[in-house]
Design an enzyme around this catalytic site. Structure first.
Site, PDB file in Angstrom:
ATOM      1  N   ARG A 198     -34.186 -49.729  -8.710  1.00  0.00           N
ATOM      2  CA  ARG A 198     -33.953 -49.670 -10.156  1.00  0.00           C
ATOM      3  C   ARG A 198     -35.261 -49.465 -10.921  1.00  0.00           C
ATOM      4  O   ARG A 198     -35.275 -48.794 -11.963  1.00  0.00           O
ATOM      5  CB  ARG A 198     -33.230 -50.940 -10.598  1.00  0.00           C
ATOM      6  CG  ARG A 198     -31.788 -50.989 -10.067  1.00  0.00           C
ATOM      7  CD  ARG A 198     -31.161 -52.372 -10.142  1.00  0.00           C
ATOM      8  NE  ARG A 198     -31.080 -52.849 -11.503  1.00  0.00           N
ATOM      9  CZ  ARG A 198     -30.693 -54.081 -11.833  1.00  0.00           C
ATOM     10  NH1 ARG A 198     -30.341 -54.951 -10.881  1.00  0.00           N
ATOM     11  NH2 ARG A 198     -30.656 -54.448 -13.087  1.00  0.00           N
ATOM     12  N   TYR A 245     -29.982 -45.988  -0.634  1.00  0.00           N
ATOM     13  CA  TYR A 245     -29.465 -46.325  -1.965  1.00  0.00           C
ATOM     14  C   TYR A 245     -29.333 -45.053  -2.800  1.00  0.00           C
ATOM     15  O   TYR A 245     -30.083 -44.081  -2.588  1.00  0.00           O
ATOM     16  CB  TYR A 245     -30.416 -47.283  -2.694  1.00  0.00           C
ATOM     17  CG  TYR A 245     -30.219 -48.742  -2.361  1.00  0.00           C
ATOM     18  CD1 TYR A 245     -29.247 -49.490  -3.018  1.00  0.00           C
ATOM     19  CD2 TYR A 245     -31.032 -49.383  -1.430  1.00  0.00           C
ATOM     20  CE1 TYR A 245     -29.081 -50.834  -2.742  1.00  0.00           C
ATOM     21  CE2 TYR A 245     -30.867 -50.736  -1.146  1.00  0.00           C
ATOM     22  CZ  TYR A 245     -29.890 -51.456  -1.807  1.00  0.00           C
ATOM     23  OH  TYR A 245     -29.729 -52.792  -1.536  1.00  0.00           O
ATOM     24  N   ARG A 286     -28.616 -58.862   0.177  1.00  0.00           N
ATOM     25  CA  ARG A 286     -27.892 -59.118  -1.068  1.00  0.00           C
ATOM     26  C   ARG A 286     -27.815 -57.844  -1.892  1.00  0.00           C
ATOM     27  O   ARG A 286     -28.729 -57.024  -1.863  1.00  0.00           O
ATOM     28  CB  ARG A 286     -28.646 -60.162  -1.888  1.00  0.00           C
ATOM     29  CG  ARG A 286     -28.597 -61.526  -1.306  1.00  0.00           C
ATOM     30  CD  ARG A 286     -29.359 -62.490  -2.174  1.00  0.00           C
ATOM     31  NE  ARG A 286     -30.806 -62.308  -2.017  1.00  0.00           N
ATOM     32  CZ  ARG A 286     -31.719 -63.033  -2.654  1.00  0.00           C
ATOM     33  NH1 ARG A 286     -31.338 -63.960  -3.505  1.00  0.00           N
ATOM     34  NH2 ARG A 286     -32.988 -62.833  -2.454  1.00  0.00           N
ATOM     35  N   ASP A 335     -27.309 -57.128  -6.081  1.00  0.00           N
ATOM     36  CA  ASP A 335     -27.340 -57.887  -7.326  1.00  0.00           C
ATOM     37  C   ASP A 335     -26.031 -57.767  -8.095  1.00  0.00           C
ATOM     38  O   ASP A 335     -25.207 -56.894  -7.814  1.00  0.00           O
ATOM     39  CB  ASP A 335     -28.479 -57.379  -8.212  1.00  0.00           C
ATOM     40  CG  ASP A 335     -29.817 -57.934  -7.772  1.00  0.00           C
ATOM     41  OD1 ASP A 335     -29.847 -59.046  -7.212  1.00  0.00           O
ATOM     42  OD2 ASP A 335     -30.835 -57.243  -7.984  1.00  0.00           O
TER      43      ASP A 335
END
Lengths: 266, 266
Positions: B214, B110, B50, B52
């Protein structure tokens, strides 16, 4: 009374252009509202020229006259705190009372960006025109050269706009491939990347007719996709007939990059 | 029956994340609808994981099983003609029936992007986090190095997500300044530009805990703005306590860049 010059950047996607229009959001209205919030004064904010609905700016210039004791750096921060995030004040400066953003402008640099790769990055969809033909950027560049100098550009003007003459002087006109790092640059493109999927058309002139950059871009596109031979461009220019040129390229690929003034003016 | 692997890019701004949720637009729903329009079959499209709400992807990977006689290049073109312009299929390929986008993923890269200049370009507002402190990117990079390798990353995990272990292995972690040309790149950053206003945090790992990138980005931000000394990061890691780490950086600065698979799998 203070006389202030602003340099503005905006994403034109959500606006019906620079100019205030009743019932439609405009960049001018947003900036004037922010100035009113900051100073309590309703004063006009006058730009170097209109940008059309959907057109972006990296270095639009505007002036205003108002009373305020804030220094320029504070004005930048305060206006940016009030403005929507798709409009930014890049800088502010005190200028002579005589400075006029429209009438003192000596030239502007516009950029039109085409993407000719098979798949357009979704983050670029609002800022470049996706053309699904591999473009011959060298032919576009050669064809563009004949538009340099002083000419009657009637063939690249959408009719209906008031103006005294359709003669303009193009001092810089290039069509070159480069990567996305140049998209938001305030400088003319330097450093070509032959492997990139973006073709940048950059045009500097003393002034522009209505839709002139977009009509030139649509014409160069037809050359780049080999729909037209590059030799047709001087003929189109000489014809002084808008029907001879290519389509008006869509607004979202166009950026007003910068506006030039005499150093004495501002 | 065909077994197809898709590489997808999307602008996450308008979606409540990858995963289908009743009553909220999701990327998965949009892709499954496009597949149904093309093939007439309602089949699940299964992603590597997934993303977000608000998170972007440059190289998300997904698989599906369906009947179609279209070749992969046609599938790419046809799905892109149906999909909204903020979701793109970059490529499609036939894979073995056994290929599973989630379970076969060996690692992901990422990217988190910070902007520390005084004024954020309006065109970047949806893709980078604007931090109005000049960041010490060298201190951020040094602090990041201690997170390399195999550790229990509980301190960087938002609780509530099911998982068997909070041990992960980070194989690549950098914090470096570069220009906007790297924003949409599928490759790790190379070529630092010390004068740029963007700081790129890039993390490759065999897997990520919930909000891990994050939370690491928010922690490195606190180091970069000199709110915390860089020596605090090993202590935060050792504490295994989410309250010790920095804030969860906002979703819109995060990109899933790429997903790695064994060459045997796909």
């Amino acid at each position: 009374m203070r006389h202030i010059k602003l340099v503005l950047a905006y994403d034109g996607t959500s606006y019906f252009g620079w100019e205030r229009q009743k019932g439609f959001p405009s960049v001018q209205q947003a900036v004037e509202q922010a100035v009113e919030s900051l100073t309590g004064q309703r004063v006009p904010v006058v730009a170097s020229g209109r940008t059309d609905a959907g057109v972006h700016a990296l270095g639009q210039v505007a002036h205003l006259h108002c009373e305020t004791r804030h220094d320029p750096a504070t004005i930048v921060r305060a206006l940016n705190a009030i403005l929507p995030r798709d409009i930014r004040v890049c800088s502010a400066a005190d200028v002579p009372e005589s400075f006029h953003a429209t009438y003192d402008a000596r030239g502007k640099l516009y950029r039109y960006v085409l993407h000719d790769g098979p798949v357009l990055d979704p983050m670029l969809r609002l800022y470049v025109w996706h053309c699904p033909w591999r473009l011959d950027d060298a032919a576009m560049h050669r064809a563009a050269r004949c538009l340099m100098g002083t000419h009657d550009f009637s063939s690249f003007e959408t009719s209906g706009a008031p103006r005294q003459t359709s003669v303009r002087t193009i001092s810089h006109l290039t069509a070159q491939r480069a990567g996305p790092g140049h998209l938001w640059s305030r400088q003319p493109l330097h450093g070509v990347d032959a492997a990139a999927d973006l073709v940048y058309i950059e045009i500097a002139a003393d002034g522009f007719l209505y839709n002139m950059v977009r009509a030139i871009s649509g014409t160069l596109l037809n050359v780049g996709r080999r729909f037209w031979p590059e030799e047709c461009v001087p003929e189109i220019l000489a014809a002084r007939d808008r029907r001879r040129a290519g389509p008006t390229a869509p607004a979202h690929g166009l950026f007003l990059v910068s506006v030039q003034y005499d150093s004495a003016a501002a």
